[in-house]
Each structure stands twice: as structure tokens, then as C-alpha cells.
Design a protein around this motif. Structure first.
Motif, mmCIF file in Angstrom:
data_model
loop_
_atom_site.group_PDB
_atom_site.id
_atom_site.type_symbol
_atom_site.label_atom_id
_atom_site.label_comp_id
_atom_site.label_asym_id
_atom_site.label_seq_id
_atom_site.Cartn_x
_atom_site.Cartn_y
_atom_site.Cartn_z
ATOM 1 N N THR A 131 0.915 -1.221 -0.077
ATOM 2 C CA THR A 131 -0.021 -0.089 0.007
ATOM 3 C C THR A 131 0.759 1.238 0.024
ATOM 4 O OG1 THR A 131 -1.879 -1.032 1.221
ATOM 5 C CG2 THR A 131 -1.643 1.359 1.193
ATOM 6 N N VAL A 132 0.651 2.154 -1.118
ATOM 7 C CA VAL A 132 1.335 3.285 -1.069
ATOM 8 C C VAL A 132 0.263 4.386 -0.857
ATOM 9 C CG1 VAL A 132 2.795 4.822 -2.414
ATOM 10 C CG2 VAL A 132 2.737 2.471 -2.907
ATOM 11 N N ARG A 133 0.367 4.887 0.533
ATOM 12 C CA ARG A 133 -0.435 5.911 1.184
ATOM 13 C C ARG A 133 -0.036 7.402 0.893
ATOM 14 N NH1 ARG A 133 -2.543 3.694 6.672
ATOM 15 N NH2 ARG A 133 -3.287 2.374 4.982
ATOM 16 N N LEU A 134 -0.745 8.129 -0.001
ATOM 17 C CA LEU A 134 -0.738 9.514 -0.134
ATOM 18 C C LEU A 134 -1.342 9.978 1.079
ATOM 19 C CD1 LEU A 134 -1.301 9.459 -4.050
ATOM 20 C CD2 LEU A 134 0.603 8.886 -2.675
ATOM 21 N N VAL A 135 -0.603 10.689 2.043
ATOM 22 C CA VAL A 135 -1.304 11.309 3.422
ATOM 23 C C VAL A 135 -1.357 12.882 3.120
ATOM 24 C CG1 VAL A 135 -1.053 11.294 5.804
ATOM 25 C CG2 VAL A 135 -0.371 9.466 4.493
ATOM 26 N N GLY A 136 -2.538 13.191 3.591
ATOM 27 C CA GLY A 136 -2.845 14.776 3.704
ATOM 28 C C GLY A 136 -3.390 15.302 2.302
#
Length: 265
Positions: A131-136
Motif C-alpha cells: 500500500t502506497v499511502r498518499l497522506v494529507g
């Protein structure tokens, strides 16, 4: 009348103490065989020596056991080992999957580091894959908007080529904080953001459309259940999941493979 001589048969002598000769001959035979074997092995061959050692030990009633070096390879818990060795094979495949996804995360992180963007992305490996989480949300989208920011384009430009090279299926998943927004609903907001990311990967990054899907989860799967601004930023996110192509039996062992990898490091 002449006296007939009667021939009398003299019995053969028998000595009880001569039975030792049988045992002596057996011993000589065994020694002969031993010397023949030693002569045949006069040229040292480790494999033949081990076979001879095991054979002699078995003949004398000793069971040979070998030590297993656990410093390398995969150690399978007894609960996972089956008679047909499926447990061993499944865990080995799970370990390979973990190594593959760890290498992908490292490649992406290096590309992001060049642009100074590594703090905007988080990586997580589980049963599904990487999982590549793009945060914000404000890093990738304007508030209550589905338009990608210039910073978001730079991040997508860095990670998409690595994902394209995997040839694996990709799931783009949008999430939102449970707050009232100017958008009709958090479901539509999260779904449209996921769609925008997927469209960029396909139209600009070269990812085949058949390999990607987009889903909006609204606020149903929060990363944090707090109510602070930092918690809301964690929940306003898009996850790009590079899906494992292994069967369910292998994917179920990925957590154990992660523990084994952590133990080695």
C-alpha cells in the motif's frame, strides 16, 4: 575255522572348545570387508564418507541427526508444516512476496527522496500487497476539491513508473474524514479523488487501464479514529495498493513472513 576279524569303527573326536573358530572366521570376514571399504575410499570423498558413516551408525543402532542452520532460509512453524510440504512452499512464496514489495517500496522512496517528497508518502505491506499511502488531502488536493496539486503530480510522476514495471493489478482507493464538506458527500469526494489518481496513472504514467481500478470508501475505513486536525489529515488520503498475485493460502502467511524478515534485520 579261522577267526574273523571284526573291523571296529573308531568314532571321530569332538572338542567343544573348537566352536570359537566359527566366530573367529566371521570376525575375519568383517575385517576383510572393512579393509576393502577403506581401500575403496582411500581418495577422500565427503559425500561417500557421510554415506558410510550413516550406514555404519545405523548398523550399530544409532540414529544420525543433522543440525539445521536457521541463520538463513525460512523457518516454518510446526503448525504451518504439512506432510505434503505445502506449508513450507506457501511460506517460502510469502517471503519472496515480502522481499519483492520491500524492494518496490525502496525504489519508490529513492525516487521520492531525489525530489524531497518522501515525507508525503507512507508504505505498508500486508496480505493484500504493498500500500502506497498518499497522506494529507492538502498535499494532493485543494480543500474539498478533486483537482490534483502540482506537488501531487510530482509525487505521482516519481512512483508511477515503478508500479507500471511490476505488471501487477493496482487498486486506487479514496478515503475522507467524517466531516461535512461543500462536496455533496464524502463518498463522492473520496471516489472522485481516487478516480483522478487512477486517470493520471493510466493517461500520463502509462499504466494499462485493465490493471487498475478506483474505489471510494468515504469515511468508512479511517486510518485514525481521533478528532484532532492531524487525525483528519491522516483520514483524508488516497491509497494505491499494488496487489499480490499469489493465492490466498500464500497471502495469509505474509504477516508471518514480515515477522521473519524483521527478526533477521
Amino acid at each position: 575255522m579261522s577267526r574273523r576279524r571284526r573291523s571296529r569303527k573308531v568314532p571321530e573326536e569332538f572338542h567343544v572348545d573348537e566352536r570359537w573358530a566359527v566366530s573367529y572366521m566371521d570376525m575375519i570376514t568383517v575385517l576383510f570387508c572393512l579393509f576393502v571399504v577403506l581401500y575403496a575410499m582411500s581418495t577422500v570423498d565427503k559425500n561417500r564418507f557421510e554415506k558410510l558413516r550413516n550406514s555404519l551408525a545405523t548398523g550399530f543402532g544409532t540414529t544420525i541427526s543433522q543440525k539445521v542452520d536457521t541463520a538463513s532460509g525460512t523457518v516454518v512453524p510446526p503448525s504451518m508444516a504439512s506432510k505434503d510440504k505445502e506449508g513450507f512452499a506457501d511460506l517460502d512464496l510469502a517471503v519472496k512476496d515480502v522481499r519483492k514489495f520491500s524492494a518496490l517500496a525502496e525504489q519508490m522512496n529513492k525516487r521520492l527522496a531525489v525530489e524531497g517528497l518522501q515525507k508525503d508518502v507512507q508504505f505498508h505491506i500486508d496480505q493484500r500487497g504493498l500500500t502506497v499511502r498518499l497522506v494529507g488531502s492538502q498535499t494532493f488536493f485543494s480543500p474539498d476539491s478533486t483537482v490534483l496539486t502540482p506537488r501531487a503530480y510530482r509525487i505521482m510522476h516519481a512512483i508511477t513508473p515503478v508500479i507500471v514495471g511490476t505488471r501487477l493489478q493496482v487498486s486506487v482507493e479514496g478515503h475522507a474524514a467524517n466531516l461535512i464538506t461543500s462536496y455533496p458527500s464524502v463518498w463522492e469526494l473520496s471516489a472522485e479523488r481516487a478516480t483522478k489518481v487512477a486517470r493520471y496513472m493510466v493517461e500520463q504514467g502509462g499504466l494499462p487501464g485493465a490493471r487498475v481500478g478506483a474505489t471510494g470508501y468515504g469515511s468508512s475505513r479511517p486510518a485514525s479514529r481521533g478528532t484532532t486536525p492531524a487525525d483528519y489529515r491522516q483520514n483524508r488520503r488516497v491509497d494505491i495498493v499494488v496487489l499480490s498475485d499469489q493465492p490466498e493460502s500464500v497471502r495469509a502467511l505474509i504477516p508471518d513472513a514480515l515477522k521473519a524478515q524483521a527478526g533477521r534485520t
